[in-house]
Design a protein around this motif. Sequence first.
Motif, PDB file in Angstrom:
ATOM      1  N   MET A   1      -3.931  50.075 -30.156  1.00 17.52           N
ATOM      2  CA  MET A   1      -3.789  50.367 -31.587  1.00 17.52           C
ATOM      3  C   MET A   1      -4.437  51.710 -31.896  1.00 17.52           C
ATOM      4  SD  MET A   1      -5.104  48.160 -34.860  1.00 17.52           S
ATOM      5  CE  MET A   1      -4.192  46.716 -34.330  1.00 17.52           C
ATOM      6  N   LYS A   2      -3.691  52.587 -32.574  1.00 20.82           N
ATOM      7  CA  LYS A   2      -4.230  53.899 -32.884  1.00 20.82           C
ATOM      8  C   LYS A   2      -5.253  53.821 -34.001  1.00 20.82           C
ATOM      9  CE  LYS A   2      -3.047  58.532 -34.484  1.00 20.82           C
ATOM     10  NZ  LYS A   2      -1.999  59.445 -34.958  1.00 20.82           N
ATOM     11  N   LYS A   3      -6.394  54.456 -33.789  1.00 17.56           N
ATOM     12  CA  LYS A   3      -7.411  54.558 -34.831  1.00 17.56           C
ATOM     13  C   LYS A   3      -7.164  55.848 -35.607  1.00 17.56           C
ATOM     14  CE  LYS A   3     -11.619  53.299 -33.886  1.00 17.56           C
ATOM     15  NZ  LYS A   3     -13.044  53.248 -33.478  1.00 17.56           N
ATOM     16  N   LEU A   4      -7.091  55.746 -36.926  1.00 18.52           N
ATOM     17  CA  LEU A   4      -6.841  56.903 -37.778  1.00 18.52           C
ATOM     18  C   LEU A   4      -8.149  57.557 -38.188  1.00 18.52           C
ATOM     19  CD1 LEU A   4      -4.043  55.432 -40.091  1.00 18.52           C
ATOM     20  CD2 LEU A   4      -3.741  56.929 -38.102  1.00 18.52           C
ATOM     21  N   ARG A   5      -8.151  58.873 -38.170  1.00 22.39           N
ATOM     22  CA  ARG A   5      -9.328  59.647 -38.576  1.00 22.39           C
ATOM     23  C   ARG A   5      -9.172  60.031 -40.051  1.00 22.39           C
ATOM     24  NH1 ARG A   5     -12.593  62.118 -34.971  1.00 22.39           N
ATOM     25  NH2 ARG A   5     -12.593  64.090 -36.144  1.00 22.39           N
ATOM     26  N   VAL A   6     -10.137  59.617 -40.863  1.00 20.42           N
ATOM     27  CA  VAL A   6     -10.059  59.797 -42.303  1.00 20.42           C
ATOM     28  C   VAL A   6     -11.266  60.580 -42.799  1.00 20.42           C
ATOM     29  CG1 VAL A   6     -11.174  57.544 -42.721  1.00 20.42           C
ATOM     30  CG2 VAL A   6      -9.811  58.604 -44.537  1.00 20.42           C
ATOM     31  N   ALA A   7     -11.039  61.406 -43.813  1.00 18.59           N
ATOM     32  CA  ALA A   7     -12.120  62.093 -44.518  1.00 18.59           C
ATOM     33  C   ALA A   7     -12.147  61.594 -45.951  1.00 18.59           C
ATOM     34  CB  ALA A   7     -11.909  63.604 -44.491  1.00 18.59           C
ATOM     35  N   VAL A   8     -13.318  61.208 -46.425  1.00 25.48           N
ATOM     36  CA  VAL A   8     -13.481  60.702 -47.793  1.00 25.48           C
ATOM     37  C   VAL A   8     -14.027  61.819 -48.668  1.00 25.48           C
ATOM     38  CG1 VAL A   8     -14.643  59.014 -49.255  1.00 25.48           C
ATOM     39  CG2 VAL A   8     -13.833  58.345 -46.978  1.00 25.48           C
ATOM     40  N   VAL A   9     -13.311  62.113 -49.749  1.00 25.69           N
ATOM     41  CA  VAL A   9     -13.666  63.202 -50.656  1.00 25.69           C
ATOM     42  C   VAL A   9     -14.091  62.606 -51.987  1.00 25.69           C
ATOM     43  CG1 VAL A   9     -12.884  65.335 -51.747  1.00 25.69           C
ATOM     44  CG2 VAL A   9     -11.965  64.664 -49.507  1.00 25.69           C
ATOM     45  N   GLY A  10     -15.358  62.759 -52.320  1.00 28.05           N
ATOM     46  CA  GLY A  10     -15.895  62.177 -53.547  1.00 28.05           C
ATOM     47  C   GLY A  10     -16.703  60.932 -53.231  1.00 28.05           C
ATOM     48  N   LEU A  11     -17.987  60.949 -53.545  1.00 27.70           N
ATOM     49  CA  LEU A  11     -18.881  59.865 -53.112  1.00 27.70           C
ATOM     50  C   LEU A  11     -19.409  59.042 -54.273  1.00 27.70           C
ATOM     51  CD1 LEU A  11     -20.791  61.740 -50.271  1.00 27.70           C
ATOM     52  CD2 LEU A  11     -18.844  60.164 -50.084  1.00 27.70           C
ATOM     53  N   GLU A  65      -7.352  67.507 -36.360  1.00 27.58           N
ATOM     54  CA  GLU A  65      -7.576  66.168 -35.825  1.00 27.58           C
ATOM     55  C   GLU A  65      -7.637  65.093 -36.908  1.00 27.58           C
ATOM     56  OE1 GLU A  65     -10.940  66.173 -33.283  1.00 27.58           O
ATOM     57  OE2 GLU A  65     -10.006  67.478 -31.780  1.00 27.58           O
ATOM     58  N   LEU A  66      -7.632  65.492 -38.167  1.00 27.53           N
ATOM     59  CA  LEU A  66      -7.638  64.513 -39.250  1.00 27.53           C
ATOM     60  C   LEU A  66      -6.242  63.925 -39.452  1.00 27.53           C
ATOM     61  CD1 LEU A  66      -9.801  65.882 -42.205  1.00 27.53           C
ATOM     62  CD2 LEU A  66     -10.262  63.882 -40.784  1.00 27.53           C
ATOM     63  N   ASP A  67      -6.201  62.653 -39.835  1.00 29.95           N
ATOM     64  CA  ASP A  67      -4.938  61.993 -40.162  1.00 29.95           C
ATOM     65  C   ASP A  67      -4.783  61.742 -41.657  1.00 29.95           C
ATOM     66  OD1 ASP A  67      -4.004  61.407 -37.377  1.00 29.95           O
ATOM     67  OD2 ASP A  67      -5.853  60.225 -37.336  1.00 29.95           O
ATOM     68  N   VAL A  68      -5.907  61.427 -42.329  1.00 35.25           N
ATOM     69  CA  VAL A  68      -5.852  60.952 -43.712  1.00 35.25           C
ATOM     70  C   VAL A  68      -6.951  61.622 -44.542  1.00 35.25           C
ATOM     71  CG1 VAL A  68      -5.957  58.928 -45.230  1.00 35.25           C
ATOM     72  CG2 VAL A  68      -5.045  58.691 -42.900  1.00 35.25           C
ATOM     73  N   ILE A  69      -6.593  62.035 -45.757  1.00 30.15           N
ATOM     74  CA  ILE A  69      -7.562  62.450 -46.770  1.00 30.15           C
ATOM     75  C   ILE A  69      -7.621  61.339 -47.813  1.00 30.15           C
ATOM     76  CG2 ILE A  69      -8.025  64.051 -48.665  1.00 30.15           C
ATOM     77  CD1 ILE A  69      -8.589  65.391 -46.100  1.00 30.15           C
ATOM     78  N   LEU A  86      -1.143  67.046 -49.010  1.00 26.11           N
ATOM     79  CA  LEU A  86       0.205  66.794 -48.500  1.00 26.11           C
ATOM     80  C   LEU A  86       0.777  68.060 -47.856  1.00 26.11           C
ATOM     81  CD1 LEU A  86       1.757  64.660 -51.384  1.00 26.11           C
ATOM     82  CD2 LEU A  86       1.219  63.855 -49.076  1.00 26.11           C
ATOM     83  N   ALA A  87       0.544  69.208 -48.473  1.00 29.20           N
ATOM     84  CA  ALA A  87       1.046  70.458 -47.917  1.00 29.20           C
ATOM     85  C   ALA A  87       0.433  70.765 -46.561  1.00 29.20           C
ATOM     86  CB  ALA A  87       0.779  71.609 -48.886  1.00 29.20           C
ATOM     87  N   ALA A  88      -0.768  70.249 -46.309  1.00 30.83           N
ATOM     88  CA  ALA A  88      -1.434  70.454 -45.023  1.00 30.83           C
ATOM     89  C   ALA A  88      -0.950  69.472 -43.960  1.00 30.83           C
ATOM     90  CB  ALA A  88      -2.944  70.327 -45.202  1.00 30.83           C
ATOM     91  N   GLY A  89      -0.010  68.597 -44.322  1.00 29.88           N
ATOM     92  CA  GLY A  89       0.557  67.671 -43.356  1.00 29.88           C
ATOM     93  C   GLY A  89      -0.202  66.370 -43.193  1.00 29.88           C
ATOM     94  N   LEU A  90      -1.100  66.071 -44.123  1.00 29.86           N
ATOM     95  CA  LEU A  90      -1.933  64.873 -44.026  1.00 29.86           C
ATOM     96  C   LEU A  90      -1.385  63.742 -44.893  1.00 29.86           C
ATOM     97  CD1 LEU A  90      -5.311  66.758 -44.274  1.00 29.86           C
ATOM     98  CD2 LEU A  90      -4.552  65.465 -42.281  1.00 29.86           C
ATOM     99  N   HIS A  91      -1.700  62.516 -44.499  1.00 35.74           N
ATOM    100  CA  HIS A  91      -1.485  61.370 -45.374  1.00 35.74           C
ATOM    101  C   HIS A  91      -2.602  61.375 -46.421  1.00 35.74           C
ATOM    102  CE1 HIS A  91       1.534  59.799 -42.653  1.00 35.74           C
ATOM    103  NE2 HIS A  91       0.683  59.920 -41.664  1.00 35.74           N
ATOM    104  N   VAL A  92      -2.311  60.846 -47.605  1.00 32.32           N
ATOM    105  CA  VAL A  92      -3.274  60.892 -48.706  1.00 32.32           C
ATOM    106  C   VAL A  92      -3.425  59.506 -49.323  1.00 32.32           C
ATOM    107  CG1 VAL A  92      -3.889  61.949 -50.908  1.00 32.32           C
ATOM    108  CG2 VAL A  92      -2.602  63.275 -49.213  1.00 32.32           C
TER     109      VAL A  92
END
Length: 366
Positions: A1-11, A65-69, A86-92
């Motif tokens: 199973m692929k693990k997705l790399r996510v960045a969280v913006v806003g804490l 290397e990121l998959d998701v914002i 989205l323009a950077a090619g990432l899932h959101v």
Amino acid sequence: MKKLRVAVVGLGVGTSHLEAYARIPELFEVAAICDLDAAKVAAATVRFGVARHTSRLADLLADDELDVIDLCTPPNSHRALIEQSLAAGLHVICEKPLVGSLAEFDAVERAEEAASGMLFPVFQYRFGNGLQKLKFLQARGFATKALVTTIETHWRRDEDYYAVAWRGKWATEKGGCCLTHASHAHDILSYVNGPVKRVYARLATRVNDIEVEDCAAIAAELEDGSAATLSVTLGAAEESSRLCFVFADMTVSSASPNPYRPGLEPWHFKGRTPKIDAAIRRALEEYAPSLESFEGQFARIHASITAGAAKPVTLADARASLELITAIYHSADTGLPVTLPIARDNPAYDNWTPSRGGFPKAVDHV
């Protein structure tokens, strides 16, 4: 199973997202966090063990290397950040409200259509096993004819909550209790009973000295002919969220003690006759619980990205939520019922901010 790399913006609410990702580490790796507040970043770095942090979205968009914002920023920033990601090619993944008007929604929908990534609106209340039991029963032929529905979102927000600069203002928060606090519960109305046809709303600012509304009484007619009432306040002494669905064959009501997770069990299911009641109990014996709340939605998002599963919440769902809030604000502003859908020539399509800058105020602090 692929693990997705996510960045969280806003804490702010992003911290709850981080907690959810930590509970499903086989599906997601939090690769980075982003916030303008250095203290929040430092605390999250220690708590969640995320080594990489930044205050600039551009740093994340340049990471191959990121998959998701995952966007958890103030509402007025959502459109631009969605379109850039989205323009950077990432899932959101984006918190509610997805954007600040129906016009902005149509713009980000076009942006997704042109992008390789997908846009996922957040409605985590849907993924509680109490509510999912109702959806399970509907799929098996129960609860097909709705009669009336009541939804109460009675929470408390005091002056300290509105000390955060962007809250309580039309320009930055984009709305008050109907948009920021009750929209998840109101989404459940359409999730269960289908589209809203007509809305009549009365809003007021009676709890805090803010621009936006903090009390609401709303009557709605649905396309199936059923009626609903929605009650919202931020002045409750004891916080609660209650949902009650009355169908021709059964009555269903939430009973979760957590006002911020009303979709969780227990929910009560009562058939109109002993025979129906027994059939409901037998059907529910076959129900298989699944992941709930944020982690429930994020796990389903993972399946959408990696296995082509259907989106757990679609853009059509998000548009329905925004159309309801637009109708609520336009009705309260004009004093008239509003019929959905909202046409492009409706003045509220581009901006639902009331023409008078707010609603009746009668703030009397205790």
